[in-house]
Write a protein that holds these residues in place. Structure first.
Motif, short mmCIF file in Angstrom:
data_model
loop_
_atom_site.label_atom_id
_atom_site.label_comp_id
_atom_site.label_asym_id
_atom_site.label_seq_id
_atom_site.Cartn_x
_atom_site.Cartn_y
_atom_site.Cartn_z
N GLU A 320 0.83 -1.20 0.00
CA GLU A 320 0.00 0.00 0.00
C GLU A 320 0.87 1.26 0.00
O GLU A 320 1.78 1.40 0.83
N TRP A 321 0.56 2.17 -0.92
CA TRP A 321 1.23 3.47 -0.94
C TRP A 321 0.69 4.37 0.16
O TRP A 321 -0.51 4.38 0.43
N SER A 322 1.58 5.16 0.78
CA SER A 322 1.12 6.17 1.71
C SER A 322 0.40 7.26 0.94
O SER A 322 0.59 7.41 -0.28
N PRO A 323 -0.46 8.06 1.58
CA PRO A 323 -1.23 9.08 0.85
C PRO A 323 -0.36 10.06 0.05
O PRO A 323 -0.76 10.51 -1.02
N ASP A 324 0.85 10.38 0.55
CA ASP A 324 1.72 11.30 -0.19
C ASP A 324 2.66 10.58 -1.15
O ASP A 324 3.47 11.22 -1.84
N GLY A 325 2.58 9.24 -1.22
CA GLY A 325 3.38 8.48 -2.17
C GLY A 325 4.84 8.31 -1.79
O GLY A 325 5.63 7.78 -2.59
N SER A 326 5.24 8.74 -0.60
CA SER A 326 6.65 8.66 -0.22
C SER A 326 7.05 7.31 0.35
O SER A 326 8.23 6.99 0.42
N ARG A 327 6.07 6.51 0.77
CA ARG A 327 6.35 5.25 1.42
C ARG A 327 5.44 4.14 0.89
O ARG A 327 4.35 4.41 0.39
N VAL A 328 5.92 2.92 1.03
CA VAL A 328 5.14 1.73 0.72
C VAL A 328 5.12 0.86 1.97
O VAL A 328 6.17 0.57 2.56
N ALA A 329 3.94 0.44 2.39
CA ALA A 329 3.81 -0.47 3.53
C ALA A 329 3.38 -1.84 3.02
O ALA A 329 2.56 -1.94 2.10
N TYR A 330 3.95 -2.87 3.63
CA TYR A 330 3.54 -4.22 3.24
C TYR A 330 3.66 -5.15 4.44
O TYR A 330 4.33 -4.83 5.44
N VAL A 331 3.01 -6.30 4.35
CA VAL A 331 3.02 -7.29 5.42
C VAL A 331 4.18 -8.25 5.18
O VAL A 331 4.35 -8.77 4.08
N ALA A 332 4.99 -8.46 6.20
CA ALA A 332 6.12 -9.38 6.12
C ALA A 332 5.97 -10.47 7.17
O ALA A 332 5.37 -10.26 8.22
N ARG A 333 6.51 -11.62 6.87
CA ARG A 333 6.51 -12.72 7.84
C ARG A 333 7.72 -12.58 8.75
O ARG A 333 8.80 -12.20 8.32
N ALA A 334 7.52 -12.91 10.02
CA ALA A 334 8.62 -12.82 10.99
C ALA A 334 9.65 -13.89 10.71
O ALA A 334 9.39 -14.88 10.02
N ALA A 335 10.88 -13.70 11.26
CA ALA A 335 11.97 -14.64 11.02
C ALA A 335 11.59 -16.04 11.48
O ALA A 335 11.84 -17.02 10.79
N ASN A 336 11.01 -16.15 12.66
CA ASN A 336 10.50 -17.43 13.13
C ASN A 336 8.99 -17.44 12.97
O ASN A 336 8.31 -16.48 13.30
N GLU A 337 8.48 -18.54 12.45
CA GLU A 337 7.06 -18.65 12.21
C GLU A 337 6.32 -18.98 13.49
O GLU A 337 6.90 -19.18 14.55
N ASN A 338 4.99 -19.05 13.38
CA ASN A 338 4.16 -19.41 14.50
C ASN A 338 3.15 -20.44 14.03
O ASN A 338 2.90 -20.56 12.83
N ASP A 350 10.79 3.43 2.72
CA ASP A 350 10.93 4.80 2.24
C ASP A 350 11.44 4.77 0.80
O ASP A 350 12.53 4.26 0.53
N VAL A 351 10.64 5.30 -0.13
CA VAL A 351 10.97 5.19 -1.55
C VAL A 351 12.24 5.97 -1.89
O VAL A 351 13.07 5.51 -2.68
N SER A 352 12.45 7.14 -1.30
CA SER A 352 13.61 7.97 -1.63
C SER A 352 14.91 7.39 -1.08
O SER A 352 15.90 7.25 -1.80
N SER A 353 14.92 7.05 0.19
CA SER A 353 16.16 6.58 0.82
C SER A 353 16.39 5.08 0.67
O SER A 353 17.52 4.60 0.80
N GLY A 354 15.31 4.33 0.44
CA GLY A 354 15.43 2.88 0.39
C GLY A 354 15.46 2.23 1.75
O GLY A 354 15.60 1.01 1.85
N GLY A 355 15.31 3.02 2.82
CA GLY A 355 15.34 2.47 4.17
C GLY A 355 14.04 1.80 4.56
O GLY A 355 12.99 2.01 3.92
N HIS A 356 14.09 0.98 5.60
CA HIS A 356 12.93 0.25 6.09
C HIS A 356 12.73 0.50 7.58
O HIS A 356 13.69 0.69 8.32
N ARG A 357 11.48 0.47 7.99
CA ARG A 357 11.13 0.50 9.41
C ARG A 357 10.09 -0.58 9.64
O ARG A 357 9.17 -0.74 8.83
N THR A 358 10.24 -1.35 10.72
CA THR A 358 9.36 -2.49 10.97
C THR A 358 8.53 -2.27 12.22
O THR A 358 9.04 -1.84 13.26
#
Length: 582
Positions: A320-338, A350-358
């Protein structure tokens, strides 16, 4: 397909393939015991356990929802319960007695909550052992060696989880420990019945877990291993002298064994991947489920599509794009499953920097992310850890979860919803009765449309102006695409897609058309105008999973491609080989 995109896809496919091979077929580091794939098809179930004698694995029969067993030699499946046709009841977790004669299992009943039941391995003698609406979810984990007690995890309505022993004879419950919203990924009972081993968070707000021993007489709780370094999924060896567990202490998810009398932990196997331990047989065979395959999130520039697609991370569902288009959010699976459903997090790229926040929201399972118009929250469907599901608001900065709509859970899946009125209202499908509802503030939801009898509703999306929603209705032959005016209530069909149907809808930024993702027959992305023109297939070969999302300014698209599946593996005589080497 464009050569550049094909090279990109092949690079990722090779990385995913060899990563999967490493997780599944590489020789064990110390034991030399190679795993064998036992079962992998569209009916593979990881909600059961192997019988101690190794003859069968308990499972949920996908087609019926009944409890069943699968012969480990022949692959023959035998159903042990017989739910009535049309019933919404079903089996879930199960555990097998040490003599392989009885199975304890969770059963979602007609009253809308889970109860603990017991049945003989031949299907006879079924009975309800524990049924309490205040404990809406139950998970049988292990039997005592004498068959008199069942180690069970309860989830109460007040958001408290309980580690308990349930008497098989009189159904009495002995609570050993109460926990907060977090619950163990795995619990096991020692052969002598004195200890429960389980994994738990080391610190609130962090994902790292450690292993703990809990005395069944209530006298003590202590770390099972020191130092505690993200260790999960513990299982006692059959003699009770050691514990097998998964740990990421060396970077990958590896299988270890720790003698409980002290001494150095032994690395049994590197790179177990997304493994879910199921149990150990009397012969020392180690059974586990594996979530194999991979899916990745892509961004592509519409100028020169599709040759410029690039991977931004491993994820699932629709980004999903953020309303201003600067970020993309998505669902990721954790390292260990459940168990049950995979552990999930939200990744914000972050589209510009390529960085991630979880973000790691305190919720058992979620999907269908939607940014709020101000970019400060997410709307997500999902289920909590206490037998409820529905619609939740997730803070995009902290991950804090606020329930908006909740009902007793008949499945892990939540509702699919969208924001309206600048984030002051939500519109959502209440799939228990196929009704589209509007919730404003803290008032009562208002019915907008009911699809009962017309098919299964899915893929709800709101137009850029927020005045119109579109959705698909699936019947036996096709998917109908409809649009509904929120204020006026007028409903009309704009397309009908046959074949494989639709697995994703999106609005174009100008609100004049819809993009429909069709997974098959033929696969692709179709543009649907709103004035009666026939759908037009776009020249994109994305093999996407879910919908394609268009950047608010119309320059980029984001999508997910790839698949995962579940397999059952066994490492034969692993514990015997380990003991022999020592």
């Amino acid at each position: 397909m464009n050569a550049r995109l094909e090279r990109t896809r092949r690079r990722f496919s090779r990385r995913a393939f060899f990563g999967w091979m490493g997780a599944s077929t590489a020789l064990a580091t110390d034991t030399g015991v190679a795993p064998r794939r036992l079962w992998a098809d569209d009916k593979t179930s990881h909600l059961g356990a192997p019988s101690p004698d190794g003859r069968f694995i308990s499972m949920v029969d996908v087609a019926s929802g009944d409890l069943a067993i699968r012969d480990t030699g022949t692959g023959v499946v035998t159903r042990l319960t017989g739910k009535q046709e049309g019933s919404k009841e079903f089996a879930y977790f199960s555990a097998i007695s040490r003599d392989s004669r009885r199975i304890a299992f969770a059963w979602f009943n007609a009253r809308g909550f889970y109860e603990l039941r017991v049945v003989n391995a031949d299907g006879s003698g079924a009975r309800v052992l524990h049924s309490n609406e205040e404990r809406r979810f139950v998970q049988p984990c292990a039997w005592s060696a004498d068959g008199k007690q069942i180690l069970t995890l309860f989830f109460r309505n007040d958001n408290i989880s309980q580690i308990a022993l349930v008497s098989v004879s009189d159904a009495s419950v002995k609570v050993l420990k109460s926990l907060d919203w977090v619950y163990p990924n795995k619990m096991d009972l020692s052969p002598d019945g004195r200890w429960v081993i389980y994994d738990d968070l080391l610190r609130e707000g962090e994902g790292a877990r450690g292993l703990f021993l809990l005395a069944t007489d209530g006298s003590s709780r202590k770390p099972a291993i020191a130092p505690q370094i993200h260790d999960v999924f513990p299982l006692f060896t059959r003699d009770g002298k050691g514990v097998l567990f998964l740990s990421t202490r060396e970077g990958s998810s590896d299988l270890w064994m720790q003698p409980l009398a002290g001494g150095k932990a032994q690395l049994l196997r590197k790179n177990m991947g997304r493994a879910l331990p199921l149990g150990i047989s009397d012969k020392g065979d180690y059974y586990y489920a594996l979530r194999a395959g991979q899916s990745a999130v892509y961004i592509a520039d519409l100028d020169g599509m599709p040759g410029n697609a690039r991977v931004i991370g491993e994820g699932t569902g629709t980004p999903e794009w953020s309303p201003d288009g600067s970020r993309v959010a998505y669902v990721a699976r954790a390292a260990n499953e459940n168990f049950g459903q995979d552990s999930r997090s939200i990744v914000i790229h972050d589209v510009s920097s390529g960085g991630h926040r979880t973000l790691a929201p305190k919720i058992a399972w979620f999907d269908h992310l939607r940014w709020s118009p101000d970019g400060k929250r997410f709307l997500a469907g999902g289920s909590d850890r206490h037998g409820q599901r529905g619609l939740y608001s997730i803070d995009a900065a902290t991950g804090a979860v606020t329930p908006l709509v909740r009902i007793p859970a008949s499945t892990y899946e939540g509702f699919e919803g969208v924001w309206l009125d600048g984030g002051k209202s939500v519109c959502y499908w209440s799939d228990d009765d196929s009704t589209l509802r509007l919730l404003k503030g803290e008032g009562e939801p208002r019915q907008l449309y009911r699809a009962a009898g017309r098919g299964k509703p899915h893929d709800l999306v709101v137009s850029p102006g927020g005045r119109t929603v579109a959705f698909a209705l699936r019947d036996a032959e096709a998917d109908a695409v409809l649009i509904l005016q929120i204020d006026g209530g007028s409903l009309r069909q704009v397309a009908r897609v046959r074949g494989g149907g639709i697995n994703g809808l999106s609005w174009t930024p100008d609100g004049k058309a819809l993009l429909a993702s069709a997974p098959s027959d033929p696969p692709g992305v179709w543009k649907i105008g709103l004035e009666g023109e026939p759908p037009r297939k776009l020249p994109w070969d994305l093999r996407q999973q879910g919908a394609v999302r268009v950047h608010p300014a119309g320059r980029y698209i984001a999508y997910t491609s790839g698949k995962t599946h579940t397999e059952i593996w066994v490492m034969e005589r692993l514990v015997h080989a380990t003991h022999h080497q020592r």
